[in-house]
Design a protein around this motif. Structure first.
Motif, PDB file in Angstrom:
ATOM      1  N   THR A   1     -15.748 -34.370  54.810  1.00  0.00           N
ATOM      2  CA  THR A   1     -16.684 -33.258  54.839  1.00  0.00           C
ATOM      3  C   THR A   1     -16.810 -32.650  53.455  1.00  0.00           C
ATOM      4  OG1 THR A   1     -16.159 -32.765  57.141  1.00  0.00           O
ATOM      5  CG2 THR A   1     -17.182 -31.005  55.868  1.00  0.00           C
ATOM      6  N   LEU A   2     -18.063 -32.536  53.018  1.00  0.00           N
ATOM      7  CA  LEU A   2     -18.399 -31.844  51.783  1.00  0.00           C
ATOM      8  C   LEU A   2     -18.911 -30.468  52.156  1.00  0.00           C
ATOM      9  CD1 LEU A   2     -20.512 -34.650  50.048  1.00  0.00           C
ATOM     10  CD2 LEU A   2     -18.097 -34.135  49.665  1.00  0.00           C
ATOM     11  N   GLY A   3     -18.628 -29.489  51.319  1.00  0.00           N
ATOM     12  CA  GLY A   3     -19.113 -28.138  51.582  1.00  0.00           C
ATOM     13  C   GLY A   3     -19.642 -27.491  50.320  1.00  0.00           C
ATOM     14  N   ALA A   4     -20.493 -26.495  50.501  1.00  0.00           N
ATOM     15  CA  ALA A   4     -21.033 -25.747  49.371  1.00  0.00           C
ATOM     16  C   ALA A   4     -19.897 -25.032  48.654  1.00  0.00           C
ATOM     17  CB  ALA A   4     -22.078 -24.751  49.856  1.00  0.00           C
ATOM     18  N   VAL A   5     -19.926 -25.072  47.329  1.00  0.00           N
ATOM     19  CA  VAL A   5     -18.874 -24.444  46.544  1.00  0.00           C
ATOM     20  C   VAL A   5     -19.157 -22.962  46.364  1.00  0.00           C
ATOM     21  CG1 VAL A   5     -17.730 -24.410  44.294  1.00  0.00           C
ATOM     22  CG2 VAL A   5     -18.270 -26.582  45.385  1.00  0.00           C
ATOM     23  N   GLU A   6     -20.345 -22.654  45.935  1.00  0.00           N
ATOM     24  CA  GLU A   6     -20.715 -21.267  45.689  1.00  0.00           C
ATOM     25  C   GLU A   6     -22.136 -21.049  46.152  1.00  0.00           C
ATOM     26  OE1 GLU A   6     -20.367 -20.506  41.530  1.00  0.00           O
ATOM     27  OE2 GLU A   6     -18.249 -20.959  41.479  1.00  0.00           O
TER      28      GLU A   6
END
Length: 129
Positions: A69-74
């Motif tokens: 899973t990739l997620g938004a950093v900021e």
């Protein structure tokens, strides 16, 4: 908002696909031809497509050989992109992408079509691995 990508067959083992998705620099190979920027930073990458804002994604969670899973950093948007891997045999696996975003209804309406197209392009490029 949830977007389910199509399932595609890849002539690789689940481990090979998992290892590929575990390296942020490999995601550049999956990007659409309209990519204008791609920068790798440790466990994340930043990209920008033509006419779109810059997006930074980081690897948030891993389940060996079955899910990354990739997620938004900021930023103001809360979303994730999950690669689901299912191995059929030693050299044949199925991969699908799932996008989950926490957007207000107006934002969801504006981004659904371009995000669906983006997921479709990533999926098509995954099938070419």
């Amino acid at each position: 908002m949830n977007i389910e990508g199509q399932k595609v067959n890849v002539k690789k083992s689940a481990k090979e696909i998992f290892d590929f998705f575990s390296k942020p620099e490999n995601y550049e190979q999956l990007m659409p031809s309209s990519i204008e920027q791609f920068v790798v930073k440790e466990n994340s990458f930043t990209f920008r497509l033509s006419g779109m804002p810059e997006v930074q994604l980081a690897i948030k969670d891993k389940t060996p050989y079955s899910e990354i899973t990739l997620g938004a950093v900021e930023g103001k948007l809360d979303f994730s992109l999950t690669s689901n891997i299912h191995e059929f045999s030693e050299n044949n696996s199925e991969v699908s992408l799932t996008f989950k975003g926490n957007f207000n209804p107006m934002m969801a309406m504006m981004v659904k079509k371009p995000l669906t197209k983006f997921i479709d392009t990533l999926t098509e490029n995954i099938s070419k691995l």
